[in-house]
Design a protein around this motif. Structure first.
Motif, PDB file in Angstrom:
ATOM      1  N   ARG A  14      -9.104  42.622  64.729  1.00 58.83           N
ATOM      2  CA  ARG A  14      -9.822  43.656  65.480  1.00 58.83           C
ATOM      3  C   ARG A  14     -10.078  42.970  66.979  1.00 58.83           C
ATOM      4  NH1 ARG A  14      -9.213  48.730  63.936  1.00 58.83           N
ATOM      5  NH2 ARG A  14     -10.219  49.018  62.065  1.00 58.83           N
ATOM      6  N   GLY A  15      -9.643  41.661  67.043  1.00 62.06           N
ATOM      7  CA  GLY A  15     -10.228  41.059  68.666  1.00 62.06           C
ATOM      8  C   GLY A  15     -10.988  39.845  68.616  1.00 62.06           C
ATOM      9  N   GLY A  16     -11.155  39.411  69.743  1.00 59.36           N
ATOM     10  CA  GLY A  16     -12.193  38.231  69.937  1.00 59.36           C
ATOM     11  C   GLY A  16     -13.620  38.748  69.395  1.00 59.36           C
ATOM     12  N   THR A  17     -14.049  39.759  69.513  1.00 56.32           N
ATOM     13  CA  THR A  17     -15.497  40.090  69.351  1.00 56.32           C
ATOM     14  C   THR A  17     -15.855  39.692  67.929  1.00 56.32           C
ATOM     15  OG1 THR A  17     -15.507  41.914  70.736  1.00 56.32           O
ATOM     16  CG2 THR A  17     -17.357  41.691  69.091  1.00 56.32           C
ATOM     17  N   SER A  18     -15.159  39.801  66.826  1.00 54.46           N
ATOM     18  CA  SER A  18     -15.432  39.706  65.512  1.00 54.46           C
ATOM     19  C   SER A  18     -15.675  38.177  65.313  1.00 54.46           C
ATOM     20  CB  SER A  18     -14.224  40.107  64.438  1.00 54.46           C
ATOM     21  OG  SER A  18     -14.087  41.719  64.938  1.00 54.46           O
ATOM     22  N   GLN A  19     -14.788  37.327  65.979  1.00 59.03           N
ATOM     23  CA  GLN A  19     -14.953  35.915  65.668  1.00 59.03           C
ATOM     24  C   GLN A  19     -16.024  35.295  66.568  1.00 59.03           C
ATOM     25  OE1 GLN A  19     -12.943  33.858  63.674  1.00 59.03           O
ATOM     26  NE2 GLN A  19     -14.584  32.315  64.212  1.00 59.03           N
ATOM     27  N   VAL A  20     -16.413  35.933  67.760  1.00 54.20           N
ATOM     28  CA  VAL A  20     -17.522  35.611  68.624  1.00 54.20           C
ATOM     29  C   VAL A  20     -18.974  35.958  67.567  1.00 54.20           C
ATOM     30  CG1 VAL A  20     -19.006  36.529  70.340  1.00 54.20           C
ATOM     31  CG2 VAL A  20     -16.613  35.862  70.648  1.00 54.20           C
ATOM     32  N   SER A 248      -1.244  40.385  67.442  1.00 57.43           N
ATOM     33  CA  SER A 248      -0.814  41.420  66.701  1.00 57.43           C
ATOM     34  C   SER A 248      -1.180  42.720  67.164  1.00 57.43           C
ATOM     35  CB  SER A 248      -1.193  41.475  65.178  1.00 57.43           C
ATOM     36  OG  SER A 248      -2.304  41.215  64.966  1.00 57.43           O
ATOM     37  N   GLY A 249      -0.846  44.074  66.910  1.00 53.25           N
ATOM     38  CA  GLY A 249      -1.359  45.182  67.413  1.00 53.25           C
ATOM     39  C   GLY A 249      -0.848  46.353  66.477  1.00 53.25           C
TER      40      GLY A 249
END
Length: 390
Positions: A14-20, A248-249
């Motif tokens: 889902r993007g970097g926000t999730s890992q943040v 990925s997208g």
């Protein structure tokens, strides 16, 4: 202090926000903040196979997962509606001293703020760029209606808005909403350096060891400006280089990017790595010679920080909030989002790679001095403590 972080999804694709969120909570817990995450079992088009409705350990942090309504309609599915999360928040939100709500315009975050208002629980909102000009210009009518009817009240009743850059804060101020705010950047970790990383990566890619490797690593999305970067690289075929696209997208957009690479004549020097994580991600990041992100807008871009943390120079566009830091400390190049300008910047790098490497070495030191999660969460603790006093 008990702090609940709420986010619709914590899967990395889902993007970097999730890992943040995961990294932030992990760092807060190391600093004796009793932080947890509440989220859904969203996994893109599918659902995560995780225990529901109870606290579990997930990537070394405590997480509450709740069932996401899995509609056949993509827009509804990505809204991450969860009745289970709603009921649990209503029953349990009062057990927490503070909510840290991540993202807006999605069910999990919206309902968490609404219930916090009803129960008089203080909350901070971190919009992760969704209130920036570029983001608000996408699906404009839908977002304007959502903002006016639902989200504006949630935002205006928050105890503070957490912005990750001054650029993001300045763009929000144009909306005219009267809300206290503060700027606190995101952090990263300093990974252990891999000896001879470039040689190992070249061996992996089956290219000569003296061949420059230019890395794009991010979610594949129109926002990221690959339609500018790829034609720019096509102007430089008189130079040797290997271009890596890591990320990925959607199937449709990935197909568009592959077609763009072919039509610009650089398919034979482009490597599609897909979504990377763990040791292989570290190898690609540390083994590359130059990191490039040509986005229209990024409220922070942790991936740029990750590149600087391993000592490689970066090329970024002004829409990326870290561009000012890159320019101020000479950590790489800032180029307009324009095909010719990007090509000119990359030409400058390819003609003098040693100068760029010196820039990269400075980047690792800056991250060490100012942007580790330990430093960021110490400041976050102070924000939490100040809010608790009010």
């Amino acid at each position: 202090m008990r702090v609940l972080h709420v986010i619709p999804s914590i899967i990395k694709v889902r993007g970097g926000t999730s890992q943040v969120v995961i990294d932030m909570v992990k760092a807060l817990r190391k600093n004796n903040v009793d932080a947890e995450i509440a989220t859904t079992n969203d996994n893109g088009d599918s659902l995560l196979d995780v225990p529901l409705n109870r606290r579990v350990e997930y990537e070394q942090v405590p997480v509450w997962f709740f069932s996401r309504y899995s509609s056949n309609l993509k827009d509804i599915r990505e809204y991450s509606f969860s009745w289970q999360l709603t009921v649990w928040l209503w029953k349990n939100i009062s057990q927490y001293d503070l909510l840290h709500v991540h993202s807006i315009f999605c069910y999990a975050s919206t309902i968490a703020m609404a219930i916090a208002r009803q129960k008089n629980i203080p909350y901070i909102v971190i919009p992760h760029g969704l209130l920036c000009e570029w983001s608000l210009q996408q699906k404009t009518q839908r977002k304007q209606i959502y903002l006016k009817l639902i989200e504006q009240a949630n935002i205006e009743n928050s105890d503070a808005i957490h912005f990750t850059s001054q650029k993001e804060q300045q763009e929000f101020e144009k909306l005219g909403l009267n809300v206290p705010s503060f700027v606190l950047p995101l952090g990263t970790s300093l990974p252990k350096l891999i000896p001879h990383a470039h040689s190992h990566l070249c061996e992996y890619l089956k290219v000569p060891v003296n061949e420059p490797v230019i890395l794009f690593m991010s979610r594949l999305h129109p926002k990221k400006g690959l339609d500018y970067l790829i034609p720019a690289l096509a102007k430089l075929i008189h130079h040797r280089f290997t271009f890596v696209i890591a990320g990925s997208g959607s199937q449709k957009y990935e197909a568009e990017i592959k077609s763009l690479v072919i039509s610009n004549g650089i398919r034979d020097r482009t490597y599609f790595a897909g979504f990377l994580e763990g040791e292989i991600k570290n190898l690609f990041m540390q083994g590359s010679d130059l990191f490039v992100l040509t986005s229209h807008s990024e409220n922070f871009a942790v991936v740029v920080l990750e590149a600087l943390a391993v000592g490689i120079p970066v090329v970024v566009t002004p829409g990326i909030a870290l561009a000012d830091i890159v320019e101020q400390h000479q950590l790489g190049y800032v180029t307009p989002l324009d095909v010719d300008a990007i090509a000119s910047t990359l030409e400058k790098y390819l003609c003098n790679p040693q100068q760029a490497q010196d820039m990269g070495n400075s980047g690792r030191q800056l991250v060490s001095d100012q942007y580790t999660w330990k430093q960021i969460t110490l400041k976050m603790q102070q924000v939490y403590a100040d809010l608790a006093k009010n």
